[in-house]
Design an enzyme around this catalytic site. Sequence first.
Site, PDB file in Angstrom:
ATOM      1  NE  ARG A 194     -33.482  31.977 -50.813  1.00 41.59           N
ATOM      2  CZ  ARG A 194     -34.258  32.399 -49.843  1.00 41.59           C
ATOM      3  NH1 ARG A 194     -33.774  32.810 -48.714  1.00 41.59           N
ATOM      4  NH2 ARG A 194     -35.561  32.389 -50.006  1.00 41.59           N
ATOM      5  NE  ARG A 213     -20.161  26.108 -46.236  1.00 43.57           N
ATOM      6  CZ  ARG A 213     -19.991  27.366 -45.894  1.00 43.57           C
ATOM      7  NH1 ARG A 213     -19.326  27.663 -44.804  1.00 43.57           N
ATOM      8  NH2 ARG A 213     -20.469  28.323 -46.635  1.00 43.57           N
ATOM      9  NE  ARG A 263     -41.270  37.572 -41.481  1.00 41.88           N
ATOM     10  CZ  ARG A 263     -42.070  37.498 -40.426  1.00 41.88           C
ATOM     11  NH1 ARG A 263     -43.385  37.502 -40.584  1.00 41.88           N
ATOM     12  NH2 ARG A 263     -41.575  37.420 -39.214  1.00 41.88           N
ATOM     13  NE  ARG A 314     -29.410  38.482 -38.489  1.00 36.36           N
ATOM     14  CZ  ARG A 314     -28.990  38.698 -39.736  1.00 36.36           C
ATOM     15  NH1 ARG A 314     -27.953  38.036 -40.199  1.00 36.36           N
ATOM     16  NH2 ARG A 314     -29.595  39.581 -40.494  1.00 36.36           N
ATOM     17  CD  GLU A 373     -31.763  40.825 -37.838  1.00 39.48           C
ATOM     18  OE1 GLU A 373     -30.643  41.297 -38.056  1.00 39.48           O
ATOM     19  OE2 GLU A 373     -32.226  39.873 -38.493  1.00 39.48           O
ATOM     20  CE1 TYR A 416     -31.543  40.199 -48.854  1.00 37.59           C
ATOM     21  CE2 TYR A 416     -30.185  38.753 -50.204  1.00 37.59           C
ATOM     22  CZ  TYR A 416     -30.317  39.664 -49.178  1.00 37.59           C
ATOM     23  OH  TYR A 416     -29.197  40.070 -48.494  1.00 37.59           O
ATOM     24  CG  ASP A 468     -26.405  39.130 -51.203  1.00 37.87           C
ATOM     25  OD1 ASP A 468     -26.889  39.556 -50.144  1.00 37.87           O
ATOM     26  OD2 ASP A 468     -26.020  37.948 -51.352  1.00 37.87           O
TER      27      ASP A 468
HETATM   28  C1  LIG Z   1     -31.498  43.272 -43.233  1.00 40.53           C
HETATM   29  C2  LIG Z   1     -30.774  43.220 -44.535  1.00 40.53           C
HETATM   30  C3  LIG Z   1     -29.437  42.818 -44.534  1.00 40.53           C
HETATM   31  C4  LIG Z   1     -28.744  42.754 -45.732  1.00 40.53           C
HETATM   32  N1  LIG Z   1     -27.449  42.332 -45.698  1.00 40.53           N
HETATM   33  C5  LIG Z   1     -26.758  42.267 -46.843  1.00 40.53           C
HETATM   34  C6  LIG Z   1     -25.410  41.812 -46.833  1.00 40.53           C
HETATM   35  O1  LIG Z   1     -24.844  41.464 -45.802  1.00 40.53           O
HETATM   36  N2  LIG Z   1     -24.749  41.750 -48.020  1.00 40.53           N
HETATM   37  C7  LIG Z   1     -25.346  42.122 -49.207  1.00 40.53           C
HETATM   38  O2  LIG Z   1     -24.695  42.059 -50.255  1.00 40.53           O
HETATM   39  N3  LIG Z   1     -26.630  42.563 -49.239  1.00 40.53           N
HETATM   40  C8  LIG Z   1     -27.339  42.651 -48.095  1.00 40.53           C
HETATM   41  N4  LIG Z   1     -28.637  43.095 -48.113  1.00 40.53           N
HETATM   42  C9  LIG Z   1     -29.245  43.516 -49.403  1.00 40.53           C
HETATM   43  C10 LIG Z   1     -29.035  45.011 -49.717  1.00 40.53           C
HETATM   44  O3  LIG Z   1     -29.629  45.793 -48.710  1.00 40.53           O
HETATM   45  C11 LIG Z   1     -29.696  45.301 -51.082  1.00 40.53           C
HETATM   46  O4  LIG Z   1     -29.030  44.607 -52.098  1.00 40.53           O
HETATM   47  C12 LIG Z   1     -29.667  46.781 -51.475  1.00 40.53           C
HETATM   48  O5  LIG Z   1     -30.088  47.630 -50.468  1.00 40.53           O
HETATM   49  C13 LIG Z   1     -30.584  46.982 -52.669  1.00 40.53           C
HETATM   50  O6  LIG Z   1     -30.468  48.309 -53.142  1.00 40.53           O
HETATM   51  P1  LIG Z   1     -31.723  49.008 -53.817  1.00 40.53           P
HETATM   52  O7  LIG Z   1     -31.240  50.324 -54.310  1.00 40.53           O
HETATM   53  O8  LIG Z   1     -32.374  48.101 -54.775  1.00 40.53           O
HETATM   54  O9  LIG Z   1     -32.792  49.181 -52.622  1.00 40.53           O
HETATM   55  P2  LIG Z   1     -32.785  50.079 -51.342  1.00 40.53           P
HETATM   56  O10 LIG Z   1     -31.458  50.086 -50.679  1.00 40.53           O
HETATM   57  O11 LIG Z   1     -33.953  49.684 -50.528  1.00 40.53           O
HETATM   58  O12 LIG Z   1     -33.053  51.556 -51.911  1.00 40.53           O
HETATM   59  C14 LIG Z   1     -34.304  51.951 -52.424  1.00 40.53           C
HETATM   60  C15 LIG Z   1     -34.483  53.414 -52.067  1.00 40.53           C
HETATM   61  O13 LIG Z   1     -35.651  53.918 -52.718  1.00 40.53           O
HETATM   62  C16 LIG Z   1     -36.287  54.815 -51.850  1.00 40.53           C
HETATM   63  N5  LIG Z   1     -37.684  54.945 -52.246  1.00 40.53           N
HETATM   64  C17 LIG Z   1     -38.643  53.971 -52.226  1.00 40.53           C
HETATM   65  N6  LIG Z   1     -39.831  54.481 -52.633  1.00 40.53           N
HETATM   66  C18 LIG Z   1     -39.614  55.790 -52.938  1.00 40.53           C
HETATM   67  C19 LIG Z   1     -40.456  56.830 -53.406  1.00 40.53           C
HETATM   68  N7  LIG Z   1     -41.759  56.653 -53.605  1.00 40.53           N
HETATM   69  N8  LIG Z   1     -39.915  58.066 -53.615  1.00 40.53           N
HETATM   70  C20 LIG Z   1     -38.592  58.281 -53.367  1.00 40.53           C
HETATM   71  N9  LIG Z   1     -37.747  57.315 -52.907  1.00 40.53           N
HETATM   72  C21 LIG Z   1     -38.244  56.096 -52.699  1.00 40.53           C
HETATM   73  C22 LIG Z   1     -36.114  54.172 -50.483  1.00 40.53           C
HETATM   74  O14 LIG Z   1     -36.285  55.110 -49.451  1.00 40.53           O
HETATM   75  C23 LIG Z   1     -34.691  53.640 -50.581  1.00 40.53           C
HETATM   76  O15 LIG Z   1     -33.757  54.573 -50.106  1.00 40.53           O
HETATM   77  C24 LIG Z   1     -29.374  43.117 -46.953  1.00 40.53           C
HETATM   78  C25 LIG Z   1     -30.711  43.505 -46.936  1.00 40.53           C
HETATM   79  C26 LIG Z   1     -31.410  43.556 -45.752  1.00 40.53           C
HETATM   80  C27 LIG Z   1     -32.862  43.937 -45.778  1.00 40.53           C
END
Ligand SMILES: Cc1cc2nc3c(=O)[nH]c(=O)nc-3n(C[C@H](O)[C@H](O)[C@H](O)COP(=O)(O)OP(=O)(O)OC[C@H]3O[C@@H](n4cnc5c(N)ncnc54)[C@H](O)[C@@H]3O)c2cc1C
Length: 396
Positions: free
Chosen positions: A178, A182, A256, A287, A311, A358, A360
Amino acid sequence: MNLEGVKYLVVGSGFFGAVIAERIANIMNEKVLVIEKRGHIGGNCHSIDDKETGIHYHLYGTHIFHTSNKRVWEYINKFTEFNGYFHQVLTRHNGKVYQMPVNLETINSFYNVDLKPFEVEEFLRKEIEKENIKEPANFEEKAISMMGRPLYEAFIKGYTLKQWQKDPKDMPDSILKRLPFRTNYNESYYYSRWQGIPVDGYGEIFRKMLKHPNIEVQLNTDFFQIRDKVDPETMIIYSGPIDQFFDYKYGKLEYRTLRFEMEVHNVEDYQGTSVMNYADVEIPYTRIHEPRHLHPERTDYPKDKTLIIKEYSMLDDGTNPYYPINDERNQNLILKYRDEVSTLKNVKISGRLGEYRYFDMHDTINHALELFDKISKNNLSNKTTPSLSNGNGRRN
Ligand SMILES: Cc1cc2nc3c(=O)[nH]c(=O)nc-3n(C[C@H](O)[C@H](O)[C@H](O)COP(=O)(O)OP(=O)(O)OC[C@H]3O[C@@H](n4cnc5c(N)ncnc54)[C@H](O)[C@@H]3O)c2cc1C
């Protein structure tokens, strides 16, 4: 909470849950109940204004939207405009700033040379040959056989140690696939057709998505507190942790996580960019984010102060699962849980926590749109075909 007669229950209001709920409400014209255990919608993409500086920031780490998927791009643009922000990452090593991922500028600056793109391979070959690695067996050997030891030790080793708290010699070489490397001057972090930051922030996208007469959102509501009361005929679309859904019957999946420290500094611009990596192991954080740079179009930010966010990376204790750990133990566990999912009736489990992958944001949205296609197709055929169900209402 009255759960009687709820046809669609969405667990989690991150991009996965929000897209599904919005599509069911808008396109299928059906009612949806969204429950969210946190006190806000938007999952890990949530964003707000910092009270002291007024600078908009992302609560769970900087999120850059980028995609080459036309369907996703057209979908997200229904809810926001993007500001044209272009993501670039820099890294500090030994008191000097370099471009990341490693590119020709990084190499020339690090070695103080003036290589042309077609000279890089030969130049690095001499470094790589010094190590005599025939078949790379781990992360460290793979990195060295790509770029030589000096670049590896300067830019990769310390950062990896801090991020994973593991010696790169004990990590699989697959993780390195990943890492872009370049031999030209391309400094863009992504090869995506579109990228940017939503002009009004991510928080506003979620408010727009979930503001619909067919959608009810219940915050501070944990699925596991109400699970017993859910009607067996309700379709559950669950985006929480997959192992928790099955009461951790095979064991806990590991993640993590990150810890953030916010600081306000009395200067207009602290580091000149939105994300600066810290490559050296002596610096405890990985970071520093400076969110004002995510919105170059905003002219109302203060001139006398700025917000920075340090961070730190660590193992999750179950509070904030961020990055899946793709080692053998966790891979074996996730396969067992995925087998269980296929036996469930009326339950869809996905999103980054549901898949233990993971994703995006654009991947998450794409998965949600694809799942919606299936749900709406089934809904349509159920409306046109007499039901063959045995009516026992069992969920599994
Ligand atoms: C540090 C970090 C940086 C990132 N940076 C980027 C970026 O620059 N660009 C990019 O494209 N993507 C990025 N991502 C990825 C992005 O955050 C995810 O793609 C996105 O959040 C996934 O959405 P999701 O709905 O699957 O999960 P989440 O956003 O985690 O949403 C899941 C939700 O479910 C809720 N939940 C869990 N269990 C329960 C329960 N039992 N009852 C009720 N609610 C519950 C949680 O509280 C949460 O709100 C990053 C991720 C991280 C961790």
